[in-house]
Motif scaffolding. Structure first.
Motif, short mmCIF file in Angstrom:
data_model
loop_
_atom_site.label_atom_id
_atom_site.label_comp_id
_atom_site.label_asym_id
_atom_site.label_seq_id
_atom_site.Cartn_x
_atom_site.Cartn_y
_atom_site.Cartn_z
N LYS A 73 0.67 -1.14 0.03
CA LYS A 73 0.19 0.22 0.16
C LYS A 73 0.88 1.47 0.06
CE LYS A 73 -3.86 -2.73 0.60
NZ LYS A 73 -5.08 -1.89 -0.99
N VAL A 74 0.59 2.21 -0.89
CA VAL A 74 0.81 4.07 -1.17
C VAL A 74 0.04 4.81 -0.25
CG1 VAL A 74 2.92 2.52 -2.55
CG2 VAL A 74 0.59 3.73 -3.42
N ARG A 75 0.26 5.77 -0.07
CA ARG A 75 0.16 7.20 -0.06
C ARG A 75 0.00 8.25 -1.12
NH1 ARG A 75 2.34 8.86 6.05
NH2 ARG A 75 4.10 8.96 4.50
N ASN A 76 -0.72 8.86 -1.21
CA ASN A 76 -0.80 9.58 -3.07
C ASN A 76 -0.25 10.77 -2.27
OD1 ASN A 76 -2.69 8.59 -4.14
ND2 ASN A 76 -4.81 9.53 -3.17
N ASN A 77 0.01 11.23 -1.77
CA ASN A 77 1.43 12.28 -1.04
C ASN A 77 2.95 11.48 -1.49
OD1 ASN A 77 -0.55 14.28 -0.02
ND2 ASN A 77 -0.16 13.98 1.75
N ASP A 78 2.75 10.49 -1.20
CA ASP A 78 3.88 9.54 -1.78
C ASP A 78 4.00 9.11 -2.95
OD1 ASP A 78 4.91 9.87 1.19
OD2 ASP A 78 4.20 7.75 1.49
N VAL A 79 3.44 9.04 -3.08
CA VAL A 79 3.56 8.81 -4.95
C VAL A 79 3.25 10.09 -6.02
CG1 VAL A 79 2.00 8.69 -7.46
CG2 VAL A 79 1.78 7.08 -4.80
N THR A 80 3.03 11.63 -4.98
CA THR A 80 3.25 12.89 -6.07
C THR A 80 4.75 12.84 -5.65
OG1 THR A 80 1.42 13.84 -5.91
CG2 THR A 80 2.45 15.55 -5.99
N GLU A 81 5.09 12.66 -4.54
CA GLU A 81 6.91 13.07 -4.53
C GLU A 81 7.61 12.63 -5.50
OE1 GLU A 81 9.74 15.57 -2.26
OE2 GLU A 81 7.26 16.28 -2.90
N GLY A 118 -6.13 0.03 -6.85
CA GLY A 118 -6.27 0.09 -5.39
C GLY A 118 -5.01 1.04 -5.30
N ASN A 119 -5.00 1.89 -3.55
CA ASN A 119 -3.79 2.26 -3.77
C ASN A 119 -2.42 1.10 -3.48
OD1 ASN A 119 -5.62 4.54 -4.11
ND2 ASN A 119 -4.01 6.13 -2.40
N THR A 120 -2.23 0.94 -4.08
CA THR A 120 -0.53 0.29 -3.93
C THR A 120 0.86 0.49 -5.05
OG1 THR A 120 -1.48 -1.51 -6.02
CG2 THR A 120 -2.40 -1.76 -4.08
N LEU A 121 1.80 0.14 -4.85
CA LEU A 121 2.81 0.10 -5.74
C LEU A 121 2.76 -0.23 -6.52
CD1 LEU A 121 5.61 2.09 -5.40
CD2 LEU A 121 6.81 -0.99 -4.46
N ASP A 170 -0.28 12.26 -13.12
CA ASP A 170 -2.52 12.54 -12.34
C ASP A 170 -3.05 11.46 -13.41
OD1 ASP A 170 -3.38 12.96 -9.79
OD2 ASP A 170 -5.04 14.34 -11.19
N SER A 171 -3.67 11.83 -14.40
CA SER A 171 -4.07 11.46 -14.79
C SER A 171 -4.73 9.53 -14.60
CB SER A 171 -4.77 11.93 -16.35
OG SER A 171 -5.58 11.01 -17.55
N LEU A 172 -3.80 9.70 -15.47
CA LEU A 172 -2.64 7.11 -15.54
C LEU A 172 -2.89 7.25 -13.99
CD1 LEU A 172 0.04 7.54 -17.79
CD2 LEU A 172 -2.49 7.23 -18.52
N TRP A 173 -2.19 7.63 -12.90
CA TRP A 173 -2.73 7.57 -11.54
C TRP A 173 -4.20 6.69 -11.36
CZ3 TRP A 173 -0.79 4.08 -7.52
CH2 TRP A 173 -0.96 5.21 -6.53
N ASP A 191 15.93 7.08 -4.29
CA ASP A 191 15.86 6.67 -2.90
C ASP A 191 13.86 7.08 -2.96
OD1 ASP A 191 18.33 6.25 -2.37
OD2 ASP A 191 18.43 8.51 -1.89
N TYR A 192 13.74 7.97 -3.58
CA TYR A 192 12.22 7.89 -3.34
C TYR A 192 11.21 6.17 -3.34
CZ TYR A 192 13.15 12.74 -3.73
OH TYR A 192 14.19 13.66 -3.51
N TRP A 193 11.99 5.77 -4.93
CA TRP A 193 10.80 4.12 -4.98
C TRP A 193 11.39 3.74 -3.46
CZ3 TRP A 193 7.38 1.97 -8.07
CH2 TRP A 193 7.56 0.58 -8.44
N GLU A 194 12.76 3.71 -3.24
CA GLU A 194 13.02 2.82 -2.00
C GLU A 194 12.49 3.24 -1.26
OE1 GLU A 194 15.84 -0.53 -2.05
OE2 GLU A 194 15.14 0.01 -4.37
N GLU A 195 11.74 3.82 -1.00
CA GLU A 195 11.50 4.73 0.75
C GLU A 195 9.84 3.95 0.03
OE1 GLU A 195 10.69 7.92 3.52
OE2 GLU A 195 12.08 8.60 2.14
N MET A 196 9.50 3.57 -0.68
CA MET A 196 8.40 3.59 -1.28
C MET A 196 7.51 1.87 -0.76
SD MET A 196 6.48 6.21 -3.60
CE MET A 196 5.14 5.25 -3.66
N TYR A 197 9.44 1.00 -1.28
CA TYR A 197 8.78 -0.41 -1.59
C TYR A 197 9.74 -0.96 -0.51
CZ TYR A 197 10.77 -4.55 -4.26
OH TYR A 197 10.23 -5.90 -3.91
N ASN A 198 9.97 -0.37 1.03
CA ASN A 198 10.15 -0.71 1.77
C ASN A 198 10.11 -0.59 3.17
OD1 ASN A 198 12.51 -2.22 0.88
ND2 ASN A 198 14.06 -0.75 0.27
N GLY A 199 9.29 0.52 2.69
CA GLY A 199 8.45 0.62 4.09
C GLY A 199 7.22 0.69 5.26
#
Length: 318
Positions: free
Chosen positions: A222-230, A269-272, A258-261, A310-318
């Motif tokens: 699962k991921v958060r919208n704010n993290d995806v935007t960042e 769903g809100n997934t990686l 944003d449209s594709l997201w 680093d942004y992807w790694e943080e979402m993947y391992n967070g």
């Protein structure tokens, strides 16, 4: 075996596409043509130049011209080696035949694309009976299949490249790998021809299985919208990076992403996995004023870089 021919005009650029069902050995005739390598000469009307040399002066530049229609394909130095597209396609075919003894049991389709009157070439080889389903119902389009891609050009923009990839059938997105490990590359100026082995092809098949496992993991994350935007803002839409395509203005990119997201969140769903599909869709199906095949290749590299950030790694391992 039935195929279909499609010709598209975009300005002065012509693309020939041939799709052959279940026939690895069929290569579209548009990939077969001979090329003349003509030396260029310098000539000047200035009197002082003529006094030095009464004849045209040869330069270390050569024009590549199609013998059949006289079309100019590119201008290169003397060390540029003309390597026919058909030779590259046949070489890969022979490796696959050696790697798969029971080739007749495999379901294979091929697509040959000859761009801009012969300046560029791409061949896709799809292996349908090695699909990995991504849902429990095993619906036909909810799967990824292995694909070998072949690239080459005569205008100097693409070297020879053989890439083992995968493709997601629901949206026809190319499945980008962050390290591009299973890619063979050769410059046209190289004196040695490109090599591709049975072992490299079989390694690609194994990596396809690993890709399936990776997709399942992304579906659970699962991921958060704010993290995806960042993530998108700092990677794909980062217009401070060099070599971005002409439509890669940060505002335009974020609007498209944003449209594709929204499209992929509605499905997964809100997934990686939705993040990954958003990025690969943006790369595979660019809305662009440029040549789609050029922009797509640049964007795939950007997606690979995103997956090493680093942004992807943080979402993947967070």
């Amino acid at each position: 075996m039935r195929g279909n021919n499609r010709k598209k005009e975009r300005g002065r650029m012509q693309t020939n596409t041939q799709v052959q069902q279940d026939d690895l050995l069929t290569i579209d005739p548009s990939a077969y043509f001979e090329v003349d390598k003509k030396q260029l000469f310098y000539w000047s009307e200035r009197e002082e130049d003529i006094a030095i040399d009464q004849e045209d002066t040869p330069v270390n530049r050569y024009a590549l011209v199609r013998k059949d229609n006289g079309k100019l394909l590119g201008i290169h130095s003397d060390d540029y080696i003309v390597r026919p597209y058909s030779d590259l396609a046949e070489k890969v075919n022979n490796v696959i035949l050696d790697a798969i003894p029971d080739i007749n049991k495999w379901q294979i389709t091929t697509e040959d694309h000859v761009y801009a009157d012969g300046k560029k070439f791409r061949r896709n080889i799809n292996f349908w009976n090695k699909q990995i389903y991504l849902d429990s119902h095993e619906r036909a389009n909810e799967c990824i299949i292995p694909q070998v891609r072949i690239y080459s050009s005569l205008d100097g923009q693409w070297g020879q490249q053989i890439m083992f990839s995968s493709i997601y059938m629901w949206c026809l997105n190319g499945m980008v790998r962050p390290d591009w490990t299973f890619t063979v590359y050769n410059k046209h100026s190289s004196k040695q021809d490109i090599t591709y082995s049975v072992a490299e092809f079989r390694d690609g098949l194994e990596s396809h299985k690993e890709m399936g496992n990776e997709m399942f993991k992304m579906m659970q994350k699962k991921v958060r919208n704010n993290d995806v935007t960042e993530l998108f803002r700092k990677t794909l839409a980062n217009n401070r990076k060099r070599n971005l395509d002409i439509d890669n203005n940060s505002i335009i990119v974020m609007r498209d992403l944003d449209s594709l997201w929204g499209k992929y969140v509605a499905k997964y769903g809100n997934t990686l996995f939705a993040v990954y599909q958003t990025a690969t869709d943006w790369a595979t199906h660019p809305i662009t004023r440029g040549a789609v095949y050029n922009v797509s290749r640049k964007r795939e590299k950007q997606v690979a870089d995103m997956m090493q950030s680093d942004y992807w790694e943080e979402m993947y391992n967070g």
